[in-house]
Design a protein around this motif. Structure first.
Motif, short mmCIF file in Angstrom:
data_model
loop_
_atom_site.label_atom_id
_atom_site.label_comp_id
_atom_site.label_asym_id
_atom_site.label_seq_id
_atom_site.Cartn_x
_atom_site.Cartn_y
_atom_site.Cartn_z
N ARG A 20 9.03 121.08 -33.73
CA ARG A 20 8.88 120.44 -34.77
C ARG A 20 8.18 121.21 -35.99
O ARG A 20 7.23 121.69 -35.77
CB ARG A 20 7.99 119.09 -34.33
CG ARG A 20 8.40 118.23 -33.43
CD ARG A 20 7.46 117.28 -32.72
NE ARG A 20 6.40 118.21 -32.03
CZ ARG A 20 5.20 118.04 -32.25
NH1 ARG A 20 4.58 117.21 -32.93
NH2 ARG A 20 4.18 118.65 -31.65
N LEU A 22 7.44 121.17 -40.44
CA LEU A 22 7.29 120.38 -41.75
C LEU A 22 7.27 121.60 -42.74
O LEU A 22 6.45 122.59 -42.65
CB LEU A 22 5.71 119.77 -41.76
CG LEU A 22 5.54 119.19 -43.24
CD1 LEU A 22 6.72 118.15 -43.60
CD2 LEU A 22 4.31 118.87 -43.47
N ASP A 23 8.33 121.65 -43.56
CA ASP A 23 8.35 122.70 -44.73
C ASP A 23 7.87 122.20 -45.97
O ASP A 23 8.26 121.24 -46.78
CB ASP A 23 10.13 122.86 -44.87
CG ASP A 23 10.13 124.04 -45.86
OD1 ASP A 23 9.29 124.64 -46.41
OD2 ASP A 23 11.36 124.45 -46.14
N VAL A 24 6.72 122.59 -46.22
CA VAL A 24 6.00 122.23 -47.43
C VAL A 24 6.36 122.90 -48.85
O VAL A 24 6.35 124.15 -48.65
CB VAL A 24 4.36 122.36 -47.19
CG1 VAL A 24 3.49 121.65 -48.53
CG2 VAL A 24 3.78 121.61 -46.03
N CYS A 26 9.74 122.30 -49.94
CA CYS A 26 10.71 122.84 -49.15
C CYS A 26 12.00 123.09 -50.23
O CYS A 26 13.02 123.55 -49.96
CB CYS A 26 11.31 121.70 -48.26
SG CYS A 26 11.58 120.15 -49.18
N ARG A 44 11.62 118.30 -41.22
CA ARG A 44 11.33 117.62 -42.06
C ARG A 44 10.49 118.40 -43.78
O ARG A 44 10.02 119.36 -43.14
CB ARG A 44 10.28 116.49 -41.99
CG ARG A 44 10.77 115.99 -40.57
CD ARG A 44 9.76 114.95 -39.76
NE ARG A 44 10.40 114.38 -38.68
CZ ARG A 44 11.04 113.40 -38.61
NH1 ARG A 44 11.48 112.77 -39.38
NH2 ARG A 44 11.49 112.94 -37.44
N MET A 46 8.65 118.19 -47.38
CA MET A 46 7.84 117.74 -48.47
C MET A 46 8.02 118.41 -49.73
O MET A 46 7.81 119.82 -49.50
CB MET A 46 6.12 117.81 -48.17
CG MET A 46 5.33 117.28 -49.37
SD MET A 46 3.71 117.42 -49.02
CE MET A 46 3.22 116.26 -47.88
N TYR A 75 -1.14 113.74 -42.94
CA TYR A 75 -0.51 113.79 -41.52
C TYR A 75 -1.46 114.01 -40.52
O TYR A 75 -2.64 114.49 -40.66
CB TYR A 75 0.31 115.38 -41.67
CG TYR A 75 1.63 114.91 -42.35
CD1 TYR A 75 2.76 114.47 -41.69
CD2 TYR A 75 1.49 115.35 -43.94
CE1 TYR A 75 3.91 114.54 -42.35
CE2 TYR A 75 2.59 115.30 -44.54
CZ TYR A 75 3.93 115.03 -43.86
OH TYR A 75 4.95 114.63 -44.60
N PHE A 80 3.01 118.96 -35.99
CA PHE A 80 3.97 119.88 -35.73
C PHE A 80 3.95 120.96 -35.17
O PHE A 80 2.67 121.47 -35.04
CB PHE A 80 4.71 120.19 -37.29
CG PHE A 80 4.89 119.02 -38.22
CD1 PHE A 80 6.18 118.28 -38.33
CD2 PHE A 80 4.10 118.36 -39.01
CE1 PHE A 80 6.55 117.26 -39.09
CE2 PHE A 80 4.16 117.34 -39.64
CZ PHE A 80 5.60 116.87 -39.74
N ALA A 83 3.75 124.67 -39.48
CA ALA A 83 3.97 123.97 -40.86
C ALA A 83 4.29 125.04 -41.79
O ALA A 83 3.48 126.29 -41.51
CB ALA A 83 2.58 123.37 -41.07
#
Length: 196
Positions: A20, A22-24, A26, A44, A46, A75, A80, A83
Protein backbone atom coordinates in the motif's frame (compact mmCIF):
# COMPACT_ATOMS: atom_id res chain seq x y z
CA UNK A 1 4.23 3.42 -20.74
CA UNK A 2 6.78 6.23 -20.64
CA UNK A 3 10.12 5.82 -18.90
CA UNK A 4 10.20 7.03 -15.34
CA UNK A 5 12.38 9.87 -14.13
CA UNK A 6 15.59 8.31 -12.65
CA UNK A 7 14.67 8.87 -8.99
CA UNK A 8 11.20 7.43 -9.59
CA UNK A 9 12.71 4.39 -11.32
CA UNK A 10 14.83 3.72 -8.21
CA UNK A 11 11.75 3.96 -6.01
CA UNK A 12 9.60 1.80 -8.31
CA UNK A 13 12.22 -0.95 -8.30
CA UNK A 14 12.34 -1.03 -4.49
CA UNK A 15 8.64 -0.93 -3.54
CA UNK A 16 7.48 -4.40 -2.52
CA UNK A 17 4.85 -6.07 -4.68
CA UNK A 18 1.30 -5.82 -3.39
CA UNK A 19 2.08 -3.07 -0.88
CA UNK A 20 0.00 0.00 0.00
CA UNK A 21 1.55 3.29 -1.15
CA UNK A 22 0.76 6.98 -0.85
CA UNK A 23 2.58 9.13 -3.41
CA UNK A 24 2.61 12.66 -1.97
CA UNK A 25 3.14 15.29 -4.64
CA UNK A 26 2.39 12.67 -7.28
CA UNK A 27 2.38 15.06 -10.25
CA UNK A 28 0.70 13.46 -13.26
CA UNK A 29 0.84 10.00 -11.66
CA UNK A 30 3.68 8.37 -13.60
CA UNK A 31 5.01 6.56 -10.53
CA UNK A 32 1.57 5.47 -9.35
CA UNK A 33 0.74 4.09 -12.76
CA UNK A 34 4.02 2.16 -12.93
CA UNK A 35 3.57 0.77 -9.42
CA UNK A 36 -0.01 -0.31 -10.11
CA UNK A 37 0.86 -1.88 -13.45
CA UNK A 38 4.27 -3.46 -12.78
CA UNK A 39 4.23 -4.15 -9.02
CA UNK A 40 0.46 -4.67 -8.41
CA UNK A 41 0.60 -2.03 -5.70
CA UNK A 42 -2.40 -0.28 -4.14
CA UNK A 43 -1.05 3.17 -5.03
CA UNK A 44 -2.87 6.38 -4.17
CA UNK A 45 -1.83 9.95 -4.70
CA UNK A 46 -2.00 13.39 -3.14
CA UNK A 47 -1.26 16.41 -5.30
CA UNK A 48 -1.61 20.15 -4.73
CA UNK A 49 -1.81 21.24 -8.37
CA UNK A 50 -5.35 21.03 -9.77
CA UNK A 51 -4.23 20.31 -13.37
CA UNK A 52 -2.02 17.44 -12.18
CA UNK A 53 -4.92 16.00 -10.17
CA UNK A 54 -7.03 16.12 -13.33
CA UNK A 55 -4.28 14.38 -15.31
CA UNK A 56 -4.15 11.58 -12.71
CA UNK A 57 -7.91 11.20 -12.79
CA UNK A 58 -7.86 11.04 -16.59
CA UNK A 59 -5.48 8.08 -16.23
CA UNK A 60 -7.92 6.41 -13.83
CA UNK A 61 -5.62 6.88 -10.83
CA UNK A 62 -6.96 7.41 -7.29
CA UNK A 63 -5.79 10.87 -6.24
CA UNK A 64 -6.95 13.64 -3.96
CA UNK A 65 -6.09 17.30 -4.11
CA UNK A 66 -4.17 18.06 -0.95
CA UNK A 67 -1.25 19.90 0.58
CA UNK A 68 1.61 17.92 2.16
CA UNK A 69 2.12 20.75 4.64
CA UNK A 70 -1.29 20.29 6.25
CA UNK A 71 -3.28 17.37 4.87
CA UNK A 72 -1.05 14.43 5.84
CA UNK A 73 -2.38 14.94 9.37
CA UNK A 74 -5.73 13.50 8.26
CA UNK A 75 -4.27 10.04 7.55
CA UNK A 76 -4.18 7.47 10.36
CA UNK A 77 -0.94 6.00 11.72
CA UNK A 78 0.57 3.19 9.61
CA UNK A 79 -2.07 3.57 6.87
CA UNK A 80 0.51 2.68 4.20
CA UNK A 81 3.52 0.45 3.74
CA UNK A 82 5.31 3.30 1.96
CA UNK A 83 4.79 7.05 1.87
CA UNK A 84 6.66 8.63 -1.04
CA UNK A 85 7.74 12.24 -1.42
CA UNK A 86 9.67 12.69 -4.68
CA UNK A 87 11.16 16.04 -5.65
CA UNK A 88 8.76 17.80 -3.27
CA UNK A 89 10.60 18.10 0.05
CA UNK A 90 12.26 21.38 -0.92
CA UNK A 91 8.86 22.94 -1.71
CA UNK A 92 7.29 22.27 1.70
CA UNK A 93 7.02 24.86 4.46
CA UNK A 94 8.52 22.61 7.16
CA UNK A 95 10.37 19.70 5.57
CA UNK A 96 11.23 18.26 8.99
CA UNK A 97 7.57 17.98 9.98
CA UNK A 98 6.59 16.54 6.60
CA UNK A 99 9.23 13.79 6.97
CA UNK A 100 7.85 13.02 10.45
CA UNK A 101 4.32 12.77 9.02
CA UNK A 102 5.50 10.46 6.22
CA UNK A 103 6.95 8.09 8.81
CA UNK A 104 3.81 8.29 10.92
CA UNK A 105 1.44 7.32 8.10
CA UNK A 106 3.87 4.94 6.35
CA UNK A 107 5.97 2.14 7.78
CA UNK A 108 8.71 3.35 5.45
CA UNK A 109 9.20 6.56 3.52
CA UNK A 110 11.00 7.33 0.28
CA UNK A 111 12.25 10.89 -0.03
CA UNK A 112 14.03 12.20 -3.13
CA UNK A 113 15.27 15.72 -3.75
CA UNK A 114 17.65 17.78 -5.87
CA UNK A 115 20.99 18.30 -4.13
CA UNK A 116 21.72 22.02 -4.02
CA UNK A 117 25.34 21.31 -3.03
CA UNK A 118 26.14 19.64 -6.38
CA UNK A 119 29.37 20.97 -7.82
CA UNK A 120 27.65 22.60 -10.83
CA UNK A 121 25.34 24.56 -8.52
CA UNK A 122 28.32 25.63 -6.43
CA UNK A 123 30.27 26.65 -9.52
CA UNK A 124 27.36 28.63 -10.91
CA UNK A 125 27.08 30.56 -7.66
CA UNK A 126 30.83 31.01 -7.33
CA UNK A 127 31.58 32.19 -10.87
CA UNK A 128 28.30 33.65 -11.98
CA UNK A 129 27.00 34.81 -8.63
CA UNK A 130 23.48 33.71 -9.57
CA UNK A 131 21.19 30.80 -8.82
CA UNK A 132 21.70 28.21 -11.56
CA UNK A 133 19.26 27.15 -14.23
CA UNK A 134 20.07 23.57 -15.23
CA UNK A 135 18.41 20.60 -16.92
CA UNK A 136 17.25 19.33 -13.53
CA UNK A 137 16.45 22.77 -12.08
CA UNK A 138 15.13 24.32 -15.27
CA UNK A 139 13.48 27.52 -14.06
CA UNK A 140 14.68 30.83 -12.65
CA UNK A 141 14.82 31.35 -8.89
CA UNK A 142 11.77 33.64 -8.90
CA UNK A 143 9.58 31.03 -10.66
CA UNK A 144 10.68 27.96 -8.75
CA UNK A 145 8.47 26.35 -6.11
CA UNK A 146 11.65 25.55 -4.13
CA UNK A 147 11.75 27.35 -0.80
CA UNK A 148 14.35 25.23 0.99
CA UNK A 149 17.65 24.46 -0.68
CA UNK A 150 18.46 21.09 0.84
CA UNK A 151 21.75 19.23 0.40
CA UNK A 152 22.62 15.58 0.93
CA UNK A 153 24.54 16.46 4.11
CA UNK A 154 21.68 18.65 5.39
CA UNK A 155 19.23 15.77 4.95
CA UNK A 156 21.57 13.27 6.60
CA UNK A 157 21.89 15.64 9.59
CA UNK A 158 18.10 16.07 9.81
CA UNK A 159 17.37 12.35 9.93
CA UNK A 160 20.20 11.75 12.42
CA UNK A 161 18.85 14.52 14.71
CA UNK A 162 15.36 12.99 14.56
CA UNK A 163 16.52 9.42 15.19
CA UNK A 164 15.32 8.31 11.77
CA UNK A 165 17.04 5.31 10.24
CA UNK A 166 18.31 5.44 6.65
CA UNK A 167 17.60 1.95 5.38
CA UNK A 168 19.05 2.63 1.91
CA UNK A 169 20.19 5.59 -0.15
CA UNK A 170 20.89 6.20 -3.83
CA UNK A 171 22.67 9.07 -5.50
CA UNK A 172 22.23 10.13 -9.10
CA UNK A 173 24.34 12.25 -11.40
CA UNK A 174 22.22 13.02 -14.39
CA UNK A 175 20.39 9.79 -15.10
CA UNK A 176 23.08 7.49 -13.72
CA UNK A 177 23.61 6.11 -10.22
CA UNK A 178 26.90 7.02 -8.52
CA UNK A 179 28.64 5.78 -5.39
CA UNK A 180 27.90 7.48 -2.07
CA UNK A 181 31.51 8.74 -1.90
CA UNK A 182 31.41 12.56 -1.80
CA UNK A 183 27.69 12.45 -2.71
CA UNK A 184 27.13 15.94 -1.28
CA UNK A 185 29.48 17.29 -3.96
CA UNK A 186 28.87 14.83 -6.83
CA UNK A 187 25.16 13.91 -6.75
CA UNK A 188 22.54 15.97 -8.55
CA UNK A 189 19.72 14.04 -6.89
CA UNK A 190 19.39 11.86 -3.81
CA UNK A 191 16.88 9.16 -2.86
CA UNK A 192 16.54 7.94 0.72
CA UNK A 193 14.49 5.06 2.11
CA UNK A 194 13.68 5.85 5.73
CA UNK A 195 12.28 3.90 8.68
CA UNK A 196 11.87 4.41 12.41
Amino acid sequence: MTALRPDLAVIAAEVARGSRVLDVGCGHGELMQALRHDRHVDARGMELDRDSVAACMARGLPVIQGDANTDLAFYPDDAFDYAILSQTLQTTMRPDLVVEELLRIGKRAFVSFPNFAHWRVRLSLLWGGRMPVTRLLPIAWYETPNIHHVTVDDFRALVAERGIKVEKSWFLNGDKPISPAAANFRAEHAVFLLTR
